[in-house]
Write an enzyme that holds these catalytic residues in place. Sequence first.
Site, PDB file in Angstrom:
ATOM      1  NE  ARG A  10      -1.324   2.478   2.877  1.00 10.81           N
ATOM      2  CZ  ARG A  10      -0.890   3.625   3.368  1.00 10.81           C
ATOM      3  NH1 ARG A  10      -0.883   4.731   2.629  1.00 10.81           N
ATOM      4  NH2 ARG A  10      -0.420   3.690   4.610  1.00 10.81           N
ATOM      5  CG  ASP A  11       2.925   4.685   2.819  1.00 10.95           C
ATOM      6  OD1 ASP A  11       2.489   5.517   2.015  1.00 10.95           O
ATOM      7  OD2 ASP A  11       3.705   4.970   3.731  1.00 10.95           O
ATOM      8  CG  HIS A 201       3.539   4.728   8.766  1.00 12.85           C
ATOM      9  ND1 HIS A 201       3.217   3.660   7.955  1.00 12.85           N
ATOM     10  CD2 HIS A 201       3.996   5.697   7.939  1.00 12.85           C
ATOM     11  CE1 HIS A 201       3.457   3.960   6.698  1.00 12.85           C
ATOM     12  NE2 HIS A 201       3.943   5.209   6.653  1.00 12.85           N
ATOM     13  CG  HIS A 203       7.699   7.940   5.571  1.00 12.77           C
ATOM     14  ND1 HIS A 203       7.470   7.820   4.222  1.00 12.77           N
ATOM     15  CD2 HIS A 203       6.532   7.596   6.169  1.00 12.77           C
ATOM     16  CE1 HIS A 203       6.210   7.432   4.007  1.00 12.77           C
ATOM     17  NE2 HIS A 203       5.628   7.292   5.196  1.00 12.77           N
ATOM     18  CB  CYS A 234       5.477  11.924   1.941  1.00 11.52           C
ATOM     19  SG  CYS A 234       4.226  13.209   2.142  1.00 11.52           S
ATOM     20  CG  ASN A 243       6.855   3.491   3.803  1.00 15.01           C
ATOM     21  OD1 ASN A 243       6.150   3.975   4.681  1.00 15.01           O
ATOM     22  ND2 ASN A 243       6.476   3.444   2.532  1.00 15.01           N
TER      23      ASN A 243
END
Length: 292
Positions: A10-11, A201, A203, A234, A243
């Site tokens: 997903r991310d 979460h 990064h 992002c 990530n």
Amino acid sequence: MVEYVEVAPRDGLQNEPVSLSVDQKVALIEKAIAAGARRLEVASFVRPDAVPQMAGAEDVVARLVPGAARYIGLVLNKRGAFRALATNVHEVGFVCVASDTFGMRNQRQTSEQSLSEAGDVMAIAQGVGRAAHAMIAVAWGCPFEGATSPDRVLAMAEMLAEQGSMEVGLADTIGIARPDEVESLTRRVKAVVAPIPVRVHLHDTRGMGVANAMAAIAGGASIIDAAIGGTGGCPFAPGAAGNLATEDLAYALGKGLDVDLDAVVQTAVWLNEQLSRTCSSALVRASLASAG
């Protein structure tokens, strides 16, 4: 033992310039599960014209092996929640925002609107017997408004706990946090929402991903997000490295993370080849250098 959520499907994909096919997405999820992932964000139920990398969400979920792992569908509003609940995802995840400016750009919601929508989405999911939870985006800093007030995050976390979130997530969305800041906020949120678990979460924009993960765990987080290959990033942080890489987290934690590290590294190499990108994770770079 630390629980980790694999977010590469997903991310890890939603901001990459190359869009994977449904076949490739399913292959990624299967490889991640084979390497030890037991809980994964498998899709984001958003408009494919807005996020083309997430097209085919329903088709991806339909092809996943039932019972192989717990599957999470991410949503940004009630429309997305109804789409997710029409599939076989086990959990619905929602993103709240601690910054009005970021929220309007990311999902056309102010901070308060996202908090209200989170409550509605969690109630809808829980009403049909599905687990639901929310993550607070830009919990440490916003690219438009600067540093985020910890008190604002604490108030949001308390509200999410009252709304029945199965866990409360904190996201360093643009990779701006320092380890001492991560440990401090995590500890404060943990005290407010206990006994509900805290999930973090991260990064790796400034190379602090692993250090921040260790700080989050020291602060009481029991769940850490990571993406195989360190993919993602992002759109509001140009040059963001992506990530926190699953393989870097696994190496740092050793036996504290129950995954097959060699299989994770192999999957990271494969995934970055599919995306036509150079792997950003430190462990894969070291592995490739030693192999060469």
